[in-house]
Design a protein around this motif. Structure first.
Motif, short mmCIF file in Angstrom:
data_model
loop_
_atom_site.label_atom_id
_atom_site.label_comp_id
_atom_site.label_asym_id
_atom_site.label_seq_id
_atom_site.Cartn_x
_atom_site.Cartn_y
_atom_site.Cartn_z
N PHE A 57 0.77 -1.26 0.06
CA PHE A 57 -0.11 0.05 0.04
C PHE A 57 0.74 1.10 -0.03
O PHE A 57 0.48 2.35 0.65
CB PHE A 57 -0.91 -0.16 1.28
N ALA A 58 2.16 1.20 -0.70
CA ALA A 58 2.91 2.51 -0.75
C ALA A 58 2.07 3.67 -1.64
O ALA A 58 1.35 3.35 -2.40
CB ALA A 58 4.21 2.06 -1.47
N PRO A 59 2.31 4.90 -0.93
CA PRO A 59 1.53 6.00 -1.30
C PRO A 59 1.41 6.10 -2.93
O PRO A 59 0.63 6.38 -3.79
CB PRO A 59 2.16 7.13 -0.79
N GLU A 60 2.87 5.75 -3.65
CA GLU A 60 3.10 5.74 -5.02
C GLU A 60 2.29 4.59 -5.72
O GLU A 60 1.99 4.89 -7.05
CB GLU A 60 4.54 5.81 -5.27
N LEU A 61 1.75 3.69 -5.37
CA LEU A 61 1.05 2.64 -5.85
C LEU A 61 -0.54 2.59 -5.69
O LEU A 61 -1.09 2.04 -6.22
CB LEU A 61 1.76 1.34 -5.17
N THR A 62 -0.94 3.50 -4.89
CA THR A 62 -2.29 3.53 -4.33
C THR A 62 -3.03 4.80 -4.55
O THR A 62 -4.35 4.98 -4.09
CB THR A 62 -2.30 3.07 -2.99
N GLY A 63 -3.07 5.43 -5.56
CA GLY A 63 -3.53 6.71 -5.86
C GLY A 63 -5.12 6.20 -6.03
O GLY A 63 -5.34 5.26 -6.89
N ARG A 68 -8.07 4.06 5.80
CA ARG A 68 -8.62 4.18 7.41
C ARG A 68 -7.81 3.18 7.98
O ARG A 68 -7.41 2.08 7.56
CB ARG A 68 -9.75 3.91 7.65
N ALA A 69 -7.20 3.58 9.42
CA ALA A 69 -6.38 2.59 10.18
C ALA A 69 -6.70 2.80 11.81
O ALA A 69 -6.86 3.95 11.97
CB ALA A 69 -5.14 2.54 9.71
N TYR A 70 -6.35 1.88 12.39
CA TYR A 70 -6.26 2.29 14.02
C TYR A 70 -4.82 2.82 14.53
O TYR A 70 -4.60 3.00 15.60
CB TYR A 70 -6.58 0.85 14.71
N GLY A 71 -3.80 2.84 13.54
CA GLY A 71 -2.54 3.39 13.77
C GLY A 71 -1.77 3.60 12.52
O GLY A 71 -2.32 3.19 11.48
N ALA A 77 2.98 4.12 7.83
CA ALA A 77 3.43 5.35 8.25
C ALA A 77 3.58 6.31 7.24
O ALA A 77 3.50 7.33 7.23
CB ALA A 77 4.72 5.44 9.16
N ALA A 78 3.97 5.68 5.94
CA ALA A 78 4.34 6.29 4.89
C ALA A 78 3.24 6.97 4.26
O ALA A 78 2.97 8.28 3.69
CB ALA A 78 5.06 5.74 3.46
N LEU A 79 1.83 6.35 4.51
CA LEU A 79 0.67 6.82 3.99
C LEU A 79 0.23 8.10 5.06
O LEU A 79 -0.43 9.04 4.48
CB LEU A 79 -0.55 5.74 4.25
N SER A 80 0.64 7.88 6.24
CA SER A 80 0.36 8.94 7.39
C SER A 80 1.09 10.15 6.87
O SER A 80 0.34 11.25 6.81
CB SER A 80 0.73 8.57 8.83
N ARG A 81 2.32 10.04 6.66
CA ARG A 81 3.11 11.33 6.23
C ARG A 81 2.48 11.83 5.03
O ARG A 81 2.71 13.31 4.76
CB ARG A 81 4.49 10.76 5.76
N ALA A 82 1.95 11.27 4.08
CA ALA A 82 1.46 11.77 3.07
C ALA A 82 -0.11 12.22 2.95
O ALA A 82 -0.56 12.69 2.01
CB ALA A 82 1.49 10.49 1.62
N GLY A 83 -0.52 12.09 4.15
CA GLY A 83 -1.76 12.78 4.57
C GLY A 83 -2.96 12.28 4.16
O GLY A 83 -3.98 12.49 3.87
N VAL A 315 2.19 9.93 17.91
CA VAL A 315 2.52 10.87 17.28
C VAL A 315 4.18 11.38 17.21
O VAL A 315 4.54 11.71 18.67
CB VAL A 315 1.60 12.17 16.98
N ALA A 316 4.90 11.63 16.24
CA ALA A 316 5.84 12.32 16.15
C ALA A 316 6.18 13.21 15.23
O ALA A 316 5.89 12.80 13.79
CB ALA A 316 6.99 11.24 16.07
N GLY A 317 6.65 14.58 15.56
CA GLY A 317 7.02 15.61 14.27
C GLY A 317 5.69 16.07 13.69
O GLY A 317 5.65 16.18 12.55
N GLY A 318 4.53 16.02 14.46
CA GLY A 318 3.45 16.19 13.81
C GLY A 318 2.59 15.21 13.17
O GLY A 318 1.74 15.29 12.55
N SER A 319 3.48 14.02 12.92
CA SER A 319 2.70 12.94 11.91
C SER A 319 2.48 11.60 12.85
O SER A 319 3.17 11.31 13.70
CB SER A 319 3.86 12.45 10.72
N TYR A 320 1.48 11.09 12.48
CA TYR A 320 1.06 9.66 13.17
C TYR A 320 2.01 8.56 12.70
O TYR A 320 2.27 8.21 11.52
CB TYR A 320 -0.33 9.39 12.80
#
Length: 421
Positions: A57-63, A68-71, A77-83, A315-320
């Motif tokens: 589910f890497a962001p570049e593969l899943t446009g 949704r996730a419980y964490g 975490a890459a999806l989280s950083r990508a918003g 949360v670290a650095g404003g990202s989940y």
């Protein structure tokens, strides 16, 4: 039984559906990779994720896919950083029941099953006895990957509806290599070892710090395991004779877990092993069950801890980057039991020593100060049980990295001065 090439999601998934995917080493890779490959033909849909270890589910593969996730544990975490990851900030113990009641919805469930070995009968959920079975009872479609390389585990029998479609796995299950740890984690492990008596029952999380802490227990005896997760280090402890589960009042002689996150070595160990059970969260995370086990030790890590003992594990650095998970379930269960303790273990610094992980205050609180007990860094142990706020501050500064201690003390004095004014 279908092959991957024969599986056509366009006739199974409808635009707007919620698709629930097995998590961690139980991710049905044959199914999830096919799903992503066909996403554009399906139309917009949502995936509900748990722990992610693969790059499926890497962001570049899943446009075009909503998540949704419980964490944000692992590669999600890459999806989280990508918003692109919408977080459900719930205790892990609540999720299974919510899918069982229909409070949470899954239209299509993708899961991994292990076929029975000779002399056994019935499918096994194998590496995770989590919320997928509960969700499957209400789903419109259940698609199962049958993986002969997945271990058939006890306690995780498939009791749900017959899957609508069975697909042959085209490869072994996802693995998780043991986390590497450095000098700081090694020093933490030595402190933790002194807090765990022989005969204690252990719960632990994932990552370098818990692995280091467990690695330091090979000389202990008659330890038990009742945890949300086990990894390869547990096999080390069992083979060393440190873990026997002999003193547990329930599940005596049995290592109990909800998920199995490790390598093929761990998978071989748990396969049809009468001494290991993969149980539902209703058992592993149940407050009453945990509290009934004496000398329980809940060992968890954190992103940061404040001077009053509050824990941020999300949360670290404003990202989940983490989850509410099962931390509070195990902490409260441990503290309610006879001789139980909670251990929060973390390195004192982050970013190569440039930032303190002991902080004046938190914006995100996973574990409140009212549940604070033992906090461990490489610099020592802060026992916060029964301590007042001022006593806690002194003890927490004492286990912070020396370079940050004066800054932390000054921040607390400034805060108290503002309150007094």
């Amino acid at each position: 039984m279908l092959s991957r090439q024969d599986l056509d999601f366009t006739g199974l998934v409808r635009p707007g559906d919620v698709i629930l995917c097995g998590q961690g080493t139980a991710e049905p890779l044959t199914l999830t990779r096919r799903l992503v490959a066909q996403k554009d033909a399906i139309g917009p849909f949502t995936c509900f994720l748990g722990v992610c270890l693969s790059g499926t589910f890497a962001p570049e593969l899943t446009g075009g896919i909503a998540f949704r996730a419980y964490g944000a544990v692992g590669t999600s975490a890459a999806l989280s950083r990508a918003g692109r990851l919408d977080i459900l900030p719930w205790h892990y113990s609540r999720i299974e029941g919510a899918f069982a009641s229909g409070e949470l919805r899954a239209d299509v469930v993708l899961l991994q099953l292990a076929p029975p070995p000779a002399g056994r009968s019935g499918w096994s959920l194998s590496l995770a006895n989590d919320y997928v079975a509960a969700a499957a009872r209400h789903a419109r479609a259940v698609i199962a990957e049958v993986n002969p390389d997945a271990p058939w585990t006890r306690g995780a029998g498939w009791e749900g509806r017959e899957p609508d479609i069975l697909v042959a796995a085209d490869g072994p299950p996802q693995e998780l290599q043991p986390a590497r740890f450095g000098e700081a984690e090694g020093r933490i492990a030595r402190h933790v070892a002194g807090l765990i008596p022989d005969g204690a029952c252990l719960q632990f999380g994932v990552g370098a710090t818990p692995v280091a802490a467990l690695s330091g227990l090979r000389g202990h005896r008659d330890l038990g395991i009742h945890s949300g997760v086990i990894g390869d280090v547990c096999v080390d402890l069992i083979e060393a004779g440190a873990v026997t589960n002999a003193r547990k009042p329930c599940d005596r002689g049995i290592t109990v877990t909800n998920t199995v996150l490790g390598t093929a070595r761990l998978f071989r160990h748990v396969h049809d092993n009468p001494d290991v059970e993969v149980r539902r969260a209703a058992h592993t995370h149940d407050h009453r069950t945990i509290a009934a086990i004496p000398t329980f030790r809940a060992i968890n890590s954190a992103v940061e801890v404040d001077l009053t003992g509050q824990v941020n594990a999300e949360v670290a650095g404003g990202s989940y980057v983490g989850a509410v998970g099962g931390q509070l379930d195990f902490v409260r269960g441990a503290l309610a039991g006879e001789g139980g303790r909670s251990i929060i273990a973390l390195p004192a610094t982050a970013r190569g020593g440039q930032a303190s992980r002991i902080v004046p205050r938190l914006e995100t609180v996973t574990l409140p100060r009212s549940d604070a007990d033992l906090v461990v860094t490489e610099h020592g142990v802060a026992d916060l049980r029964g301590a007042t706020l001022s006593e806690r501050v002194t003890r927490m500064i004492g286990i912070a990295a020396p370079a940050f201690r004066e800054e932390l003390a000054r921040a607390w004095r400034d805060r108290e001065g503002r309150h007094a004014a």
